[in-house]
Motif scaffolding. Structure first.
Motif, PDB file in Angstrom:
ATOM      1  N   LEU A 142       0.800  -1.047   0.015  1.00  0.00           N
ATOM      2  CA  LEU A 142       0.099  -0.114  -0.011  1.00  0.00           C
ATOM      3  C   LEU A 142       0.751   1.117  -0.040  1.00  0.00           C
ATOM      4  O   LEU A 142       0.528   2.055  -0.655  1.00  0.00           O
ATOM      5  CB  LEU A 142      -0.891   0.159   1.319  1.00  0.00           C
ATOM      6  N   ARG A 143       1.951   1.126   0.826  1.00  0.00           N
ATOM      7  CA  ARG A 143       2.742   2.590   1.078  1.00  0.00           C
ATOM      8  C   ARG A 143       3.655   2.699  -0.237  1.00  0.00           C
ATOM      9  O   ARG A 143       3.788   3.722  -0.758  1.00  0.00           O
ATOM     10  CB  ARG A 143       3.879   2.160   1.969  1.00  0.00           C
ATOM     11  N   CYS A 144       4.000   1.605  -1.102  1.00  0.00           N
ATOM     12  CA  CYS A 144       4.361   1.593  -2.432  1.00  0.00           C
ATOM     13  C   CYS A 144       3.487   2.451  -3.352  1.00  0.00           C
ATOM     14  O   CYS A 144       3.904   3.234  -4.365  1.00  0.00           O
ATOM     15  CB  CYS A 144       4.870   0.599  -2.964  1.00  0.00           C
ATOM     16  N   VAL A 145       2.181   1.933  -3.272  1.00  0.00           N
ATOM     17  CA  VAL A 145       1.131   2.555  -4.130  1.00  0.00           C
ATOM     18  C   VAL A 145       1.284   4.333  -4.286  1.00  0.00           C
ATOM     19  O   VAL A 145       1.207   4.950  -5.137  1.00  0.00           O
ATOM     20  CB  VAL A 145      -0.189   1.877  -3.753  1.00  0.00           C
ATOM     21  N   ASP A 146       1.185   4.593  -2.839  1.00  0.00           N
ATOM     22  CA  ASP A 146       1.199   6.097  -2.308  1.00  0.00           C
ATOM     23  C   ASP A 146       2.640   6.656  -2.468  1.00  0.00           C
ATOM     24  O   ASP A 146       2.613   7.733  -2.164  1.00  0.00           O
ATOM     25  CB  ASP A 146       0.608   6.155  -1.027  1.00  0.00           C
ATOM     26  N   HIS A 147       3.443   5.841  -3.097  1.00  0.00           N
ATOM     27  CA  HIS A 147       4.746   6.319  -3.170  1.00  0.00           C
ATOM     28  C   HIS A 147       5.459   6.903  -1.704  1.00  0.00           C
ATOM     29  O   HIS A 147       6.382   7.746  -1.813  1.00  0.00           O
ATOM     30  CB  HIS A 147       4.988   7.563  -4.095  1.00  0.00           C
ATOM     31  N   LEU A 148       4.995   6.387  -0.617  1.00  0.00           N
ATOM     32  CA  LEU A 148       5.539   6.473   0.698  1.00  0.00           C
ATOM     33  C   LEU A 148       6.780   5.856   0.726  1.00  0.00           C
ATOM     34  O   LEU A 148       7.669   5.770   1.738  1.00  0.00           O
ATOM     35  CB  LEU A 148       4.630   6.268   1.882  1.00  0.00           C
ATOM     36  N   GLU A 149       6.967   4.482   0.043  1.00  0.00           N
ATOM     37  CA  GLU A 149       8.192   3.949  -0.145  1.00  0.00           C
ATOM     38  C   GLU A 149       8.502   3.758  -1.657  1.00  0.00           C
ATOM     39  O   GLU A 149       7.627   3.865  -2.369  1.00  0.00           O
ATOM     40  CB  GLU A 149       8.053   2.271   0.455  1.00  0.00           C
ATOM     41  N   THR A 150       9.843   3.996  -1.981  1.00  0.00           N
ATOM     42  CA  THR A 150      10.095   3.785  -3.242  1.00  0.00           C
ATOM     43  C   THR A 150      10.423   2.442  -3.627  1.00  0.00           C
ATOM     44  O   THR A 150      10.632   1.389  -2.642  1.00  0.00           O
ATOM     45  CB  THR A 150      11.463   4.227  -3.482  1.00  0.00           C
ATOM     46  N   ILE A 151      10.038   2.095  -4.914  1.00  0.00           N
ATOM     47  CA  ILE A 151      10.349   0.501  -5.236  1.00  0.00           C
ATOM     48  C   ILE A 151      11.786   0.273  -6.013  1.00  0.00           C
ATOM     49  O   ILE A 151      12.222   1.359  -6.448  1.00  0.00           O
ATOM     50  CB  ILE A 151       9.109   0.147  -6.291  1.00  0.00           C
ATOM     51  N   ASP A 152      11.891  -1.009  -5.973  1.00  0.00           N
ATOM     52  CA  ASP A 152      13.552  -1.393  -6.411  1.00  0.00           C
ATOM     53  C   ASP A 152      13.287  -1.802  -8.002  1.00  0.00           C
ATOM     54  O   ASP A 152      14.164  -2.104  -8.466  1.00  0.00           O
ATOM     55  CB  ASP A 152      13.984  -2.330  -5.657  1.00  0.00           C
ATOM     56  N   GLY A 153      12.120  -2.235  -8.146  1.00  0.00           N
ATOM     57  CA  GLY A 153      12.057  -2.839  -9.727  1.00  0.00           C
ATOM     58  C   GLY A 153      10.603  -2.651  -9.871  1.00  0.00           C
ATOM     59  O   GLY A 153       9.668  -2.691  -9.099  1.00  0.00           O
ATOM     60  N   GLY A 154      10.116  -2.685 -11.317  1.00  0.00           N
ATOM     61  CA  GLY A 154       8.682  -2.482 -11.782  1.00  0.00           C
ATOM     62  C   GLY A 154       8.180  -1.269 -11.877  1.00  0.00           C
ATOM     63  O   GLY A 154       8.887  -0.300 -11.719  1.00  0.00           O
ATOM     64  N   SER A 155       7.002  -1.124 -11.781  1.00  0.00           N
ATOM     65  CA  SER A 155       6.333   0.382 -11.808  1.00  0.00           C
ATOM     66  C   SER A 155       4.996   0.360 -11.344  1.00  0.00           C
ATOM     67  O   SER A 155       4.221  -0.936 -11.343  1.00  0.00           O
ATOM     68  CB  SER A 155       6.138   0.761 -13.339  1.00  0.00           C
ATOM     69  N   ILE A 156       4.582   1.303 -11.118  1.00  0.00           N
ATOM     70  CA  ILE A 156       3.105   1.590 -10.327  1.00  0.00           C
ATOM     71  C   ILE A 156       2.696   2.988 -11.158  1.00  0.00           C
ATOM     72  O   ILE A 156       3.296   4.007 -10.838  1.00  0.00           O
ATOM     73  CB  ILE A 156       3.176   1.959  -8.853  1.00  0.00           C
ATOM     74  N   THR A 157       1.623   2.515 -11.830  1.00  0.00           N
ATOM     75  CA  THR A 157       0.786   3.560 -12.146  1.00  0.00           C
ATOM     76  C   THR A 157      -0.620   3.768 -11.345  1.00  0.00           C
ATOM     77  O   THR A 157      -1.078   2.819 -11.304  1.00  0.00           O
ATOM     78  CB  THR A 157       0.521   3.424 -13.802  1.00  0.00           C
ATOM     79  N   ALA A 158      -0.948   5.187 -11.001  1.00  0.00           N
ATOM     80  CA  ALA A 158      -2.332   5.237 -10.240  1.00  0.00           C
ATOM     81  C   ALA A 158      -2.715   6.740 -10.614  1.00  0.00           C
ATOM     82  O   ALA A 158      -2.111   7.819 -10.731  1.00  0.00           O
ATOM     83  CB  ALA A 158      -1.716   5.404  -8.682  1.00  0.00           C
ATOM     84  N   CYS A 159      -3.799   6.403 -11.040  1.00  0.00           N
ATOM     85  CA  CYS A 159      -4.783   7.688 -11.444  1.00  0.00           C
ATOM     86  C   CYS A 159      -3.983   8.377 -12.386  1.00  0.00           C
ATOM     87  O   CYS A 159      -4.038   9.555 -12.502  1.00  0.00           O
ATOM     88  CB  CYS A 159      -4.881   8.768 -10.140  1.00  0.00           C
ATOM     89  N   GLY A 160      -3.396   7.655 -13.255  1.00  0.00           N
ATOM     90  CA  GLY A 160      -2.868   8.297 -14.405  1.00  0.00           C
ATOM     91  C   GLY A 160      -1.410   8.475 -14.513  1.00  0.00           C
ATOM     92  O   GLY A 160      -0.864   9.067 -15.430  1.00  0.00           O
ATOM     93  N   HIS A 161      -0.852   8.695 -13.082  1.00  0.00           N
ATOM     94  CA  HIS A 161       0.615   8.976 -12.938  1.00  0.00           C
ATOM     95  C   HIS A 161       1.440   7.804 -12.754  1.00  0.00           C
ATOM     96  O   HIS A 161       0.837   6.731 -11.876  1.00  0.00           O
ATOM     97  CB  HIS A 161       0.609   9.822 -11.574  1.00  0.00           C
ATOM     98  N   LEU A 162       2.532   7.859 -13.586  1.00  0.00           N
ATOM     99  CA  LEU A 162       3.549   6.731 -13.028  1.00  0.00           C
ATOM    100  C   LEU A 162       4.189   7.544 -11.706  1.00  0.00           C
ATOM    101  O   LEU A 162       4.710   8.480 -11.653  1.00  0.00           O
ATOM    102  CB  LEU A 162       4.776   7.018 -13.926  1.00  0.00           C
ATOM    103  N   MET A 163       3.871   6.584 -10.386  1.00  0.00           N
ATOM    104  CA  MET A 163       4.080   7.268  -9.255  1.00  0.00           C
ATOM    105  C   MET A 163       5.626   7.288  -8.877  1.00  0.00           C
ATOM    106  O   MET A 163       6.360   6.344  -8.947  1.00  0.00           O
ATOM    107  CB  MET A 163       3.433   6.240  -8.101  1.00  0.00           C
TER     108      MET A 163
END
Ligand code: ADP
Ligand code: MG
Length: 274
Positions: free
Chosen positions: A67-88
């Protein structure tokens, strides 16, 4: 153990699969480490507009981190998350390379999502009403009178029409959490993220919070909900996921999740929780 929330378990969503909109959260092959601890292992999940996804799983399986990665409260080490049209958290430069965004831009991306935590985190020195209007006025520059009218509407919607002037210390845990939900809704989010919103509550207050969340789901809000309240899952979820060891090991409609789980991990989880 049975909780007040189990009352809703007898009322599964009767309409079957709902009409869902286009994807609004796309988690693709996400990896996350904390030091040598590989916490998210190639996690992929697409959530459609209007969909309610419940995430269960034992403590430490990676639910909060996801959940925190979706909100970019944590950064991710690989892959990608797009939410509401934004590449987080990133933008692509002209050569396609990912460039981290500054804090202001990330904050703007985050605003499209409301987050509700286990601990309600209300400002103790502000009334319920002021807690709700603070961000709309200070961050969004909303007209204070308009923000206040909206806040009163939201307080009514979470069943607290007469608590506008109450301070957090004067409210029960369940009431505080409902104010926290109203506060998140005041930013008019497109997606709501809930991380164990009832885990810190006394049993008798759990259902008043779950009822608000069920209402929200019926009004078409897109929701990702980490919870062990399986009554809520039955009543509101389109899909129930089980996380185990940083992976999504089960992903089923609620009827199937409860009556015909595919993963041994789910069977074990259900045997402990139901
Ligand atoms: P859950 O919400 O399912 O209980 P978490 O996502 O909180 O699980 O934790 C997953 C794993 O990541 C656990 O092993 C936890 O100890 C670790 N972890 C979570 N947050 C941090 C952090 N900020 N620093 C280091 N390790 C963390
Ligand atoms: Mg957690």
């Amino acid at each position: 153990p049975l909780t007040a929330a189990d009352g809703v378990a007898d009322a599964p969503r009767s309409v079957g699969p709902r009409d869902l909109g286009p994807p609004i959260v796309e988690i693709r092959n996400v990896q996350k480490h904390f030091g040598s601890n590989h916490v998210l292992r190639d996690v992929s999940l697409t959530v459609r507009t209007g969909e309610v996804v419940v995430i269960a799983g034992r403590s430490g399986s990676g639910k909060s981190t996801l959940l925190r990665c979706v909100d970019h409260l944590e950064t991710i080490d690989g892959g990608s998350i797009t939410a509401c049209g934004h590449l987080m958290g990133y933008r692509q430069d002209s050569s396609g390379k990912l460039v981290p965004l500054g804090d202001g831009k990330v904050a703007r991306q985050r605003r499209e999502m409301g987050m509700v935590f286990q601990s309600f985190n209300l400002f103790p020195h502000l009334s319920a009403l002021r807690n709700i209007t603070l961000s709309p006025v200070k961050i969004m520059g909303e007209n204070p009178a308009k923000a206040e009218a909206h806040a009163r509407e939201l307080l009514a919607r979470v069943g607290l029409p007469d608590k506008a002037d109450a301070y957090p210390a004067q409210l029960s845990g369940g009431q505080q959490q409902r104010v926290a939900i109203a506060r998140a809704l005041a930013m008019r989010p497109k997606v709501m993220l809930f991380d164990e919103p009832t885990s810190a509550l006394d049993p008798e207050m759990i259902s008043e919070v779950l009822d608000v969340m069920i209402d929200l789901s019926r009004q078409g809000m897109t929701m990702i909900v980490v919870t062990h309240e399986m009554g809520f899952a039955r009543a509101a979820a389109d899909r129930v996921l089980l996380m185990h060891g940083g992976e999504i090991v089960e992903e089923s409609p609620p009827e199937e999740f409860f009556t015909n789980p595919k993963s041994e991990h789910t069977k074990l989880f259900l045997s402990k929780i139901l």
